[in-house]
Design a protein around this motif. Structure first.
Motif, PDB file in Angstrom:
ATOM      1  N   MET A   1       0.915  -1.590  -0.210  1.00 16.35           N
ATOM      2  CA  MET A   1       0.000   0.448  -0.126  1.00 16.35           C
ATOM      3  C   MET A   1       0.514   1.208   0.155  1.00 16.35           C
ATOM      4  N   LYS A   2       0.092   2.066  -0.457  1.00 20.65           N
ATOM      5  CA  LYS A   2       0.921   3.414  -0.420  1.00 20.65           C
ATOM      6  C   LYS A   2       0.151   4.104   0.961  1.00 20.65           C
ATOM      7  N   VAL A   3       1.618   4.710   1.803  1.00 26.31           N
ATOM      8  CA  VAL A   3       1.380   5.257   3.082  1.00 26.31           C
ATOM      9  C   VAL A   3       2.092   6.830   3.161  1.00 26.31           C
ATOM     10  N   LEU A   4       1.403   7.647   4.124  1.00 28.39           N
ATOM     11  CA  LEU A   4       1.956   9.210   4.090  1.00 28.39           C
ATOM     12  C   LEU A   4       2.009   8.935   5.835  1.00 28.39           C
ATOM     13  N   VAL A   5       3.204   8.498   5.922  1.00 29.52           N
ATOM     14  CA  VAL A   5       3.402   9.568   7.147  1.00 29.52           C
ATOM     15  C   VAL A   5       3.842  11.222   7.961  1.00 29.52           C
ATOM     16  N   ALA A   6       3.187  11.365   8.262  1.00 28.27           N
ATOM     17  CA  ALA A   6       3.370  12.771   8.687  1.00 28.27           C
ATOM     18  C   ALA A   6       3.295  13.245   9.734  1.00 28.27           C
ATOM     19  N   TYR A   7       3.863  14.068  10.144  1.00 30.59           N
ATOM     20  CA  TYR A   7       4.486  14.200  11.476  1.00 30.59           C
ATOM     21  C   TYR A   7       4.665  16.056  11.829  1.00 30.59           C
ATOM     22  N   ALA A   8       4.182  16.300  12.574  1.00 31.63           N
ATOM     23  CA  ALA A   8       4.577  18.302  13.297  1.00 31.63           C
ATOM     24  C   ALA A   8       5.096  18.039  14.386  1.00 31.63           C
ATOM     25  N   THR A   9       6.648  18.740  14.390  1.00 41.59           N
ATOM     26  CA  THR A   9       7.719  18.464  15.318  1.00 41.59           C
ATOM     27  C   THR A   9       7.911  19.972  16.321  1.00 41.59           C
ATOM     28  N   ALA A  10       8.107  20.100  16.891  1.00 46.29           N
ATOM     29  CA  ALA A  10       8.829  21.551  17.692  1.00 46.29           C
ATOM     30  C   ALA A  10      10.331  20.812  17.711  1.00 46.29           C
ATOM     31  N   ALA A  11      10.538  19.753  18.166  1.00 51.47           N
ATOM     32  CA  ALA A  11      12.082  19.556  18.724  1.00 51.47           C
ATOM     33  C   ALA A  11      13.131  18.638  17.414  1.00 51.47           C
ATOM     34  N   GLY A  12      12.289  18.162  16.905  1.00 48.97           N
ATOM     35  CA  GLY A  12      12.842  17.294  16.607  1.00 48.97           C
ATOM     36  C   GLY A  12      12.613  15.612  16.512  1.00 48.97           C
ATOM     37  N   SER A  13      11.752  15.037  18.341  1.00 50.77           N
ATOM     38  CA  SER A  13      11.742  13.561  18.711  1.00 50.77           C
ATOM     39  C   SER A  13      10.937  12.911  17.879  1.00 50.77           C
ATOM     40  N   THR A  14       9.837  13.697  17.200  1.00 48.28           N
ATOM     41  CA  THR A  14       8.727  12.643  16.071  1.00 48.28           C
ATOM     42  C   THR A  14       8.628  12.528  14.822  1.00 48.28           C
ATOM     43  N   VAL A  15      10.273  13.201  14.581  1.00 47.18           N
ATOM     44  CA  VAL A  15      10.622  12.933  13.180  1.00 47.18           C
ATOM     45  C   VAL A  15      11.043  11.745  13.272  1.00 47.18           C
ATOM     46  N   GLY A  16      12.117  11.397  14.209  1.00 55.88           N
ATOM     47  CA  GLY A  16      12.886  10.294  14.555  1.00 55.88           C
ATOM     48  C   GLY A  16      12.554   9.319  15.002  1.00 55.88           C
ATOM     49  N   VAL A  17      11.100   9.361  15.286  1.00 52.84           N
ATOM     50  CA  VAL A  17       9.422   8.570  15.972  1.00 52.84           C
ATOM     51  C   VAL A  17       9.329   8.344  14.528  1.00 52.84           C
ATOM     52  N   ALA A  18       8.581   9.003  13.465  1.00 58.85           N
ATOM     53  CA  ALA A  18       8.017   9.069  12.135  1.00 58.85           C
ATOM     54  C   ALA A  18       9.211   8.511  10.958  1.00 58.85           C
ATOM     55  N   GLN A  19      10.142   8.626  10.894  1.00 58.02           N
ATOM     56  CA  GLN A  19      11.019   7.880  10.477  1.00 58.02           C
ATOM     57  C   GLN A  19      11.184   6.640  10.889  1.00 58.02           C
ATOM     58  N   ARG A  20      11.768   6.154  11.957  1.00 61.79           N
ATOM     59  CA  ARG A  20      11.008   4.207  12.343  1.00 61.79           C
ATOM     60  C   ARG A  20       9.912   4.307  12.302  1.00 61.79           C
ATOM     61  N   ILE A  21       8.859   4.409  12.191  1.00 70.03           N
ATOM     62  CA  ILE A  21       7.335   3.676  11.874  1.00 70.03           C
ATOM     63  C   ILE A  21       7.942   3.544  10.094  1.00 70.03           C
ATOM     64  N   ALA A  22       7.758   4.577   9.276  1.00 68.51           N
ATOM     65  CA  ALA A  22       8.265   4.029   7.991  1.00 68.51           C
ATOM     66  C   ALA A  22       8.905   3.407   7.343  1.00 68.51           C
ATOM     67  N   GLU A  23      10.586   3.542   8.438  1.00 62.73           N
ATOM     68  CA  GLU A  23      11.166   2.276   8.056  1.00 62.73           C
ATOM     69  C   GLU A  23      10.686   0.633   8.244  1.00 62.73           C
ATOM     70  N   VAL A  24       9.891   1.061   9.256  1.00 63.50           N
ATOM     71  CA  VAL A  24       9.308  -0.236   9.634  1.00 63.50           C
ATOM     72  C   VAL A  24       7.991  -1.136   8.619  1.00 63.50           C
ATOM     73  N   LEU A  25       7.491   0.610   8.275  1.00 61.49           N
ATOM     74  CA  LEU A  25       6.182  -0.217   7.031  1.00 61.49           C
ATOM     75  C   LEU A  25       6.968  -0.524   5.527  1.00 61.49           C
ATOM     76  N   ARG A  26       8.027  -0.023   5.964  1.00 62.97           N
ATOM     77  CA  ARG A  26       9.003  -0.345   3.805  1.00 62.97           C
ATOM     78  C   ARG A  26       9.770  -1.184   3.715  1.00 62.97           C
ATOM     79  N   ALA A  27      10.014  -1.896   5.462  1.00 59.06           N
ATOM     80  CA  ALA A  27      10.587  -3.296   5.303  1.00 59.06           C
ATOM     81  C   ALA A  27       9.323  -4.220   5.532  1.00 59.06           C
ATOM     82  N   HIS A  28       8.387  -3.905   5.183  1.00 62.46           N
ATOM     83  CA  HIS A  28       6.848  -4.772   4.853  1.00 62.46           C
ATOM     84  C   HIS A  28       6.333  -4.465   3.947  1.00 62.46           C
ATOM     85  N   GLY A  29       7.506  -3.980   2.992  1.00 58.00           N
ATOM     86  CA  GLY A  29       6.287  -3.782   1.130  1.00 58.00           C
ATOM     87  C   GLY A  29       5.911  -2.410   1.022  1.00 58.00           C
TER      88      GLY A  29
END
Length: 174
Positions: A1-29
């Motif tokens: 599936m085509k998935v959008l992982v979008a985030y709003a961040t203040a100091a950067g930690s939310t970006v890291g969470v979003a990126q990790r979620i995206a990595e896992v989804l990519r690893a599952h195809g």
């Protein structure tokens, strides 16, 4: 599936969470785009969404909440998962009880625009300079701790659950 992982961040930690979620989804195809909510211009082009925001004063950042409101029509009949990045892991002492109240308060506002498949509240990074001198003193005095409290294993497990749900949706659609 085509998935959008979008985030709003203040100091950067939310970006890291979003990126990790995206990595896992990519690893599952899954085909995954990761973007700040302020830079999304093609929300209608996705099959599913994972949207998150840093939390300040028990609410999403204004840009994250505005994204949900602005794009809510595009989420109709598509699965949406929401995540928030807040303070629970940094709270001890009398503040620990407050942590349990944070998620219902966050969701109360978000459900006006979207009905998520699921919402998760993760702990983020808390640094003294984020709170200012007085805020940092008060935070520490009432039992707050500074540090990186992101639980990468919990984040990856949740993302794996999302990947499985997306695979089930794909199978059912065939």
């Amino acid at each position: 599936m085509k998935v959008l992982v979008a985030y709003a961040t203040a100091a950067g930690s939310t970006v890291g969470v979003a990126q990790r979620i995206a990595e896992v989804l990519r690893a599952h195809g899954h085909v995954v785009a990761t973007s700040s909510v302020d830079q999304v211009t093609d929300a209608e082009n996705y099959d599913a969404y994972v949207v998150g925001s840093a939390v300040h004063d028990q609410a999403w950042l204004p840009s994250g909440a505005a994204f949900l409101s602005r794009e809510r029509r595009k989420f109709v009949d598509k699965p949406v998962w929401l995540f928030s990045v807040g303070l629970p892991g940094s709270l001890h002492g009398p503040l620990r009880k407050w942590a349990g109240l944070e998620e219902p308060a966050i969701l109360a506002h978000l459900r006006e625009d979207v009905t998520p498949v699921e919402h998760r509240l993760f702990s983020g990074v808390v640094r003294a300079e984020m709170l200012g001198k007085f805020g940092a003193l008060v935070f520490r005095a009432v039992g707050g701790r500074f540090g990186d409290f992101r639980d990468w294993q919990a984040i990856e497990q949740w993302a794996t659950t999302i990947a499985g749900a997306l695979a089930d949706i794909e199978t059912t659609a065939r």
